[in-house]
Design a protein around this motif. Structure first.
Motif, PDB file in Angstrom:
ATOM      1  N   ALA A 114       0.850  -1.190   0.000  1.00 43.47           N
ATOM      2  CA  ALA A 114       0.000   0.000   0.000  1.00 43.47           C
ATOM      3  C   ALA A 114       0.881   1.235   0.000  1.00 43.47           C
ATOM      4  O   ALA A 114       2.053   1.173   0.378  1.00 43.47           O
ATOM      5  CB  ALA A 114      -0.897  -0.006   1.241  1.00 43.47           C
ATOM      6  N   ALA A 115       0.309   2.336  -0.422  1.00 41.22           N
ATOM      7  CA  ALA A 115       1.088   3.580  -0.489  1.00 41.22           C
ATOM      8  C   ALA A 115       1.458   4.049   0.912  1.00 41.22           C
ATOM      9  O   ALA A 115       0.755   3.778   1.884  1.00 41.22           O
ATOM     10  CB  ALA A 115       0.274   4.655  -1.204  1.00 41.22           C
ATOM     11  N   GLY A 116       2.575   4.751   1.000  1.00 43.34           N
ATOM     12  CA  GLY A 116       2.954   5.398   2.245  1.00 43.34           C
ATOM     13  C   GLY A 116       3.477   4.438   3.301  1.00 43.34           C
ATOM     14  O   GLY A 116       3.816   3.283   3.031  1.00 43.34           O
ATOM     15  N   LEU A 117       3.538   4.967   4.521  1.00 43.09           N
ATOM     16  CA  LEU A 117       4.081   4.205   5.648  1.00 43.09           C
ATOM     17  C   LEU A 117       3.007   4.022   6.699  1.00 43.09           C
ATOM     18  O   LEU A 117       2.096   4.830   6.817  1.00 43.09           O
ATOM     19  CB  LEU A 117       5.266   4.962   6.272  1.00 43.09           C
ATOM     20  N   SER A 118       3.126   2.969   7.472  1.00 44.82           N
ATOM     21  CA  SER A 118       2.183   2.723   8.562  1.00 44.82           C
ATOM     22  C   SER A 118       2.959   2.258   9.789  1.00 44.82           C
ATOM     23  O   SER A 118       3.987   1.579   9.668  1.00 44.82           O
ATOM     24  CB  SER A 118       1.180   1.642   8.144  1.00 44.82           C
ATOM     25  N   GLN A 119       2.434   2.611  10.962  1.00 47.43           N
ATOM     26  CA  GLN A 119       3.040   2.093  12.187  1.00 47.43           C
ATOM     27  C   GLN A 119       2.103   1.124  12.910  1.00 47.43           C
ATOM     28  O   GLN A 119       2.446   0.640  13.984  1.00 47.43           O
ATOM     29  CB  GLN A 119       3.407   3.247  13.125  1.00 47.43           C
ATOM     30  N   THR A 120       0.924   0.902  12.349  1.00 44.67           N
ATOM     31  CA  THR A 120      -0.027  -0.006  12.999  1.00 44.67           C
ATOM     32  C   THR A 120      -0.547  -1.038  12.014  1.00 44.67           C
ATOM     33  O   THR A 120      -1.650  -0.873  11.516  1.00 44.67           O
ATOM     34  CB  THR A 120      -1.208   0.811  13.585  1.00 44.67           C
ATOM     35  N   PRO A 121       0.174  -2.059  11.711  1.00 50.23           N
ATOM     36  CA  PRO A 121       1.510  -2.370  12.209  1.00 50.23           C
ATOM     37  C   PRO A 121       2.582  -1.654  11.382  1.00 50.23           C
ATOM     38  O   PRO A 121       2.299  -1.183  10.270  1.00 50.23           O
ATOM     39  CB  PRO A 121       1.600  -3.887  11.999  1.00 50.23           C
ATOM     40  N   GLN A 122       3.787  -1.599  11.937  1.00 48.02           N
ATOM     41  CA  GLN A 122       4.896  -0.989  11.203  1.00 48.02           C
ATOM     42  C   GLN A 122       5.157  -1.810   9.949  1.00 48.02           C
ATOM     43  O   GLN A 122       5.266  -3.038  10.019  1.00 48.02           O
ATOM     44  CB  GLN A 122       6.153  -0.959  12.092  1.00 48.02           C
ATOM     45  N   ASN A 123       5.223  -1.099   8.810  1.00 51.12           N
ATOM     46  CA  ASN A 123       5.413  -1.823   7.546  1.00 51.12           C
ATOM     47  C   ASN A 123       6.732  -1.467   6.864  1.00 51.12           C
ATOM     48  O   ASN A 123       6.842  -1.540   5.646  1.00 51.12           O
ATOM     49  CB  ASN A 123       4.223  -1.568   6.608  1.00 51.12           C
TER      50      ASN A 123
END
Lengths: 335, 117
Positions: A114-123
């Motif tokens: 998926a686009a971008g970054l996530s911390q929930t969960p950290q990707n």
């Protein structure tokens, strides 16, 4: 910009700082036994060759060239790990958030790309704190080795999550730290000697061209938490690269070059008295394993289900010689 | 600005602090020179070794071979060959680019393409 230098992908971010960047190379390695044990980290046995994909006629796979990027040869069942570098001594180290996909399944979060970054969960992993990545993040402190397998046979992680998927390859997307945040970090670090980021670990003809990554044996490796937070990353200046994994048996026909030799066996490695590795960074916190990857079958398990004897005997245990690697650090204050 | 010898010594000693296989004796053995010679090179008593030895040394130290060769006042033989094949073109190119900042030069280096995926 992304360039190729000595079989290494070099990511530079001149909009952030003209002098900084990261290098990523793909290390050939031993395939560790998939025997229920958690093994130490295997060695690096040299870089896989990398070439610009558009330079070659890929025959029936020419449609893959629309993705751009690079092409890299692997034999079926070859294992690899990703080795992360800075660009050399004396240069400031730009922190980079790095997403790694295998067939567009995120190797850290287990979720679809998926686009971008996530911390929930950290990707993503954060460089330079993360010196390398050997496999899929299946549990806290544990990964399962990246192993190349042909697409279309149900061995790869992406096919197990989405049976219709045939993307294959490796996807990488790098987001630099925001310029303002980086300037503050540099100013603080100029007071102290630069933190060393030494990630050098003692370093069939008709088969389908495209390969993907399945899960091999289990090993101890932590993926570290993002100490900077999502707001530190410059999502506007990300760079990405698609790495097509080409069946090494067709590499010669496509490129005119000899493919790399398959790595030596665990038995030969042990008999030479060579070490395995353990990396420990007590100052960093490991993230949890990816739930979505917990139920994925390893290549060996799929082969057993299909009654396909694709791998030779794996009774050999890695020897007990383990070298511990500890990062060199400087104190870090508030900034 | 470090000399070739002092730079090699500093880098090797930094690595040797954590990895005892980076002693003068062992590094010399691996790159195929006498330990006494490598020691002299590190003290700038002896000139830098041959191109092949410098490339081997760069690999040991985790350094870019082109960087170490340049510090030794050398240019790798593959680059010399490139220039010799089209001397006027590459001489002119290098002269035109000599004053450009790094990022401007990097923009003419071939970049890895990105497409639809």
């Amino acid at each position: 910009m992304i360039t190729l230098h000595s079989d290494q992908l070099v990511f530079r971010f001149p909009d952030i700082d003209a002098d900084v960047g990261i290098g990523i190379n793909f290390q050939r390695t031993l395939r560790i036994p998939d025997d229920g044990s958690d093994h130490h980290l295997p060695p690096g046995l040299g870089r896989f060759p990398l070439r610009h994909i558009e330079d070659f006629d890929l025959g029936g796979s020419n449609n893959r060239k629309t993705r751009g990027g690079i092409i890299m040869p692997m034999f079926q069942s070859d294992a690899l790990w990703l080795n992360f570098h800075d660009l050399g001594r004396g240069r400031a180290e730009l922190p980079v958030a790095l997403k790694i996909g295998a067939g567009k399944i995120n190797a850290v979060s287990g979720e679809k790309w998926a686009a971008g970054l996530s911390q929930t969960p950290q990707n993503y992993v954060v460089l330079p704190g993360q010196p390398w990545l050997d496999g899929f993040n299946v549990e806290k402190g544990k990964v399962r080795q990246f192993v190349a397998m042909p697409l279309g046979q149900g061995y790869t992680v992406e096919e197990q999550i989405d049976p219709q998927s045939d993307v294959g390859g490796i996807q990488i997307e790098a987001f630099p730290m925001k310029k303002a945040v980086f300037e503050k970090l540099k100013a603080k670090r100029e007071v102290a000697p630069a933190m060393h980021f030494n990630a050098m670990m003692p370093e069939s003809a008709s088969a389908p061209m495209d390969m993907g990554l399945g899960m091999g044996g289990s090993m101890r490796q932590e993926i570290y938490d993002d100490e900077y937070g999502l707001k530190a990353w410059d999502l506007e200046n990300g760079l990405r690269c698609f790495i097509m994994l080409a069946n090494a048996e067709q590499w010669m026909a496509v490129t005119g070059e000899e493919p790399p030799l398959s790595p030596i066996s665990v038995q030969d490695y042990n008999e030479a008295g060579l070490p395995w590795f353990d990396y420990y960074d007590g100052d960093r916190k490991a993230i949890e394993g990816a739930k979505a990857l917990g139920n994925i079958k390893s290549v060996k398990a799929v082969a057993q289900d299909k009654r396909e004897p694709i791998w030779p005997d794996e009774e050999l245990e890695p020897n007990g010689m383990v070298e511990k690697i500890i990062p060199i650090k400087v104190p870090d204050g508030s900034w | 600005m470090y000399s070739f010898g002092s730079y090699v010594r500093i880098r090797r000693e930094a690595l040797n602090a954590d990895d005892k296989s980076m002693s003068v004796r062992q590094v010399a053995q691996r790159i195929g020179v006498e330990p006494a010679f490598l020691s002299k090179v590190e003290r700038d008593v002896a000139p830098p070794p041959s191109e092949a030895k410098i490339v081997a040394l760069a690999k040991e130290l985790g350094e870019d071979p082109d960087l170490l060769l340049a510090m030794a006042g050398k240019v790798s033989s593959d680059l010399q060959e490139i220039i010799r094949k089209r001397p006027q073109l590459f001489a002119e190119l290098l002269r035109q680019l000599k004053g450009q900042p790094d990022h401007a030069i990097l923009y003419i280096v071939r970049q890895v393409s990105d497409g639809n995926w």
